[in-house]
Design a protein around this motif. Structure first.
Motif, PDB file in Angstrom:
ATOM      1  N   GLY A 186       0.787  -1.232   0.000  1.00 35.86           N
ATOM      2  CA  GLY A 186       0.000   0.000   0.000  1.00 35.86           C
ATOM      3  C   GLY A 186       0.811   1.271   0.000  1.00 35.86           C
ATOM      4  O   GLY A 186       0.248   2.365  -0.091  1.00 35.86           O
TER       5      GLY A 186
ATOM      6  N   ALA B  81      -2.448  -5.471  -4.738  1.00 34.75           N
ATOM      7  CA  ALA B  81      -3.765  -6.066  -4.525  1.00 34.75           C
ATOM      8  C   ALA B  81      -4.087  -7.063  -5.636  1.00 34.75           C
ATOM      9  O   ALA B  81      -4.599  -8.160  -5.382  1.00 34.75           O
TER      10      ALA B  81
ATOM     11  N   TRP C 215      -4.752  -3.415   5.390  1.00 39.25           N
ATOM     12  CA  TRP C 215      -5.124  -2.667   4.188  1.00 39.25           C
ATOM     13  C   TRP C 215      -5.181  -3.600   2.982  1.00 39.25           C
ATOM     14  O   TRP C 215      -6.098  -3.517   2.160  1.00 39.25           O
TER      15      TRP C 215
ATOM     16  N   ASP D 294      -8.279  -5.793   2.851  1.00 40.38           N
ATOM     17  CA  ASP D 294      -9.430  -5.007   2.398  1.00 40.38           C
ATOM     18  C   ASP D 294      -9.405  -4.826   0.884  1.00 40.38           C
ATOM     19  O   ASP D 294     -10.424  -5.025   0.208  1.00 40.38           O
ATOM     20  N   ALA D 295      -8.233  -4.482   0.342  1.00 39.06           N
ATOM     21  CA  ALA D 295      -8.130  -4.243  -1.099  1.00 39.06           C
ATOM     22  C   ALA D 295      -8.419  -5.512  -1.888  1.00 39.06           C
ATOM     23  O   ALA D 295      -9.109  -5.481  -2.917  1.00 39.06           O
TER      24      ALA D 295
ATOM     25  N   ARG E 197     -12.120  -6.500  -1.890  1.00 39.46           N
ATOM     26  CA  ARG E 197     -12.961  -5.636  -2.718  1.00 39.46           C
ATOM     27  C   ARG E 197     -12.826  -5.943  -4.205  1.00 39.46           C
ATOM     28  O   ARG E 197     -13.796  -5.841  -4.961  1.00 39.46           O
TER      29      ARG E 197
END
Length: 462
Positions: free
Chosen positions: A70, A77, A119, A122-123, A126
């Motif tokens: 990130g 990702a 992080w 999460d990426a 999604r």
């Protein structure tokens, strides 16, 4: 990695598998799509590292410039989602080599690493919901949109009277003193400046806190909690608005509050015995420039991108009298939030004096020349720009003599690009902070990088 997988296939032994390394794959521009051809049970290990996009020897890049997920320019990702989709369920290793982590506290680094992996979870969740639907270990963070606007900037000092005098000269309105704390509020347009003398004994003025307006304050709170970000504490009494906050890696306190449907936010009512707001050419906060110690700038980048959904818009280096100042700009999608993070030259870090590079808040104006003239009539003295600066911009931009004379008279800076123009002036530095007032013409979105070296030199001479 295709050759490595071919060797594993030829070996055809259950004790032989492949290790996938994001840095070695992405730094060489390899397409990770081929990961889909590898059975998940034959992927034995995965090493993760992000990195800035650099043109240099890969070995040096690898040993000195790796970052946590990130923080760099790799599409980590996408890489990770492809590994998950292949069926890999084993351990993930952060193989991060850089000169910062070799010199910093390992506990802090571990927390930083954990935040980066959260992080990344999460990426991945999604962009690959099908691949992660049955993976409870890969979950999205609570949804929260980027802040919609700047709520306030806060300057802290033992004695804020010099800042009050400066704000008065520039046309800010004193809106009163807080009913329970030694804190005052000054406003101009939609810009709000809080001056705080609480718990500031012996402190010169510094930019200590910023506030964001958000569309869902509870969602932001849940997101920051899940990221395990250190929280900021402020005593709140009955009938006072609660402000949730977190502490950024550089020590700046960052607060968020529910955006008002119209008018001032609710907390403004806690300031009493002030003057009603009056018209001003100052419209709002334009950007907030924060100086970062060299060892936390990557962590700060992740703090704002993971916690507040800001994005890394640009990186640049600005020459100054002590060396190059690295600057990276974080922005919200709507453009209302602009936060340049500036890293002082290494020589200042060696002296332990990064804060020689002051922080500042910039305010957007409808007519910066009118503001400069009105402020001067009230006794304001701007930061003096050297005479040869105006010779330089006259030559660079082919400006009329009359316009250059006006810029020189008002000590205004000037920049122009294909999208528009930028006019601005600076105040003198008070303690560790100064202010800037800007007018953006057209779609100019920069920060007058060409003026910054002149400004740094002028400030150094004070």
């Amino acid at each position: 990695y295709r050759r490595a997988w071919r060797i594993v296939e030829l070996a055809d032994h259950p004790a032989v598998g492949i290790c996938l390394d994001s840095f070695h794959m992405l730094s060489r521009g390899h397409d990770p799509a081929g990961i889909a051809d590898i059975p998940g049970d034959r992927i034995f290990f995965v090493q993760l590292a992000d990195a800035p996009l650099l043109t240099m020897d890969v070995l040096s890049w690898s040993r000195h410039h790796r970052l946590f997920p990130g923080e760099g320019g790799f599409d980590l990702a996408d890489f990770t989602a492809r590994v998950v989709a292949a069926g890999y369920t084993g351990p993930w290793s952060l193989e991060v080599f850089n000169d910062t982590f070799r010199q910093t506290d390992p506990r802090r680094t571990a927390l930083h690493a954990r935040r980066s992996l959260r992080w990344l979870e999460d990426a991945v969740a999604r962009i690959a919901p099908d691949a992660t639907a049955d993976r409870p270990d890969i979950a999205m963070l609570p949804d929260s949109a980027a802040p919609s606007d700047v709520d306030f900037v806060e300057i802290t000092a033992e004695d804020t009277s010099a800042v009050e005098e400066l704000l008065a000269q520039l046309g800010f309105t004193p809106r009163g003193r807080h009913r329970t704390k030694p804190v005052t509020l000054w406003t101009a347009g939609e810009a709000r400046v809080i001056l705080n003398e609480q718990h500031a004994r012996g402190r010169a003025p510094r930019l200590a806190a910023i506030g964001f307006e958000v569309d869902d304050a509870e969602a932001v709170d849940l997101r920051l909690h899940d990221l395990r970000v250190p929280r900021a504490y402020r005593r709140t009494y009955a009938r006072e608005e609660r402000l949730d906050g977190a502490v950024a890696p550089d020590g700046t306190e960052v607060y968020w509050a529910q955006a008002a449907d119209e008018g001032d936010p609710a907390w403004v009512r806690e300031f009493e015995h002030g003057e009603p707001p009056r018209e001003s050419p100052i419209l709002a906060v334009d950007h907030i420039s924060l100086t970062q110690p060299w060892q936390v700038v990557e962590e700060s980048t992740l703090f704002y991108t993971a916690g507040f959904a800001l994005s890394l818009d640009s990186r640049t280096e600005v020459p100054g009298p002590e060396g190059l100042v690295e600057s990276r700009v974080l922005t919200a999608p709507n453009g209302a939030i602009r936060i340049p993070l500036n890293v002082a030259p290494p020589i200042l870090a060696e002296r332990g004096s990064e804060r020689v590079l002051p922080q500042h808040a910039a305010f957007r104006c409808a007519d910066v020349r009118a503001l400069a003239r009105a402020a001067r009539a009230r006794g304001f003295q701007p930061l003096t720009m050297p005479a040869n600066y105006y010779d330089d911009i006259a030559a660079r931009f082919d400006l009329s003599d009359a316009f250059v004379d006006e810029l020189r008279e008002l000590h205004l800076g000037y920049d122009r690009d294909a999208a528009g123009e930028y006019l601005h002036f600076y105040t003198e530095t008070l303690g560790e902070v100064f202010l800037e007032f800007v007018e953006r013409v057209g779609d100019y979105s920069g920060f007058a990088a060409g003026t910054a070296p002149v400004r740094l030199t002028a400030q150094r001479g004070r």
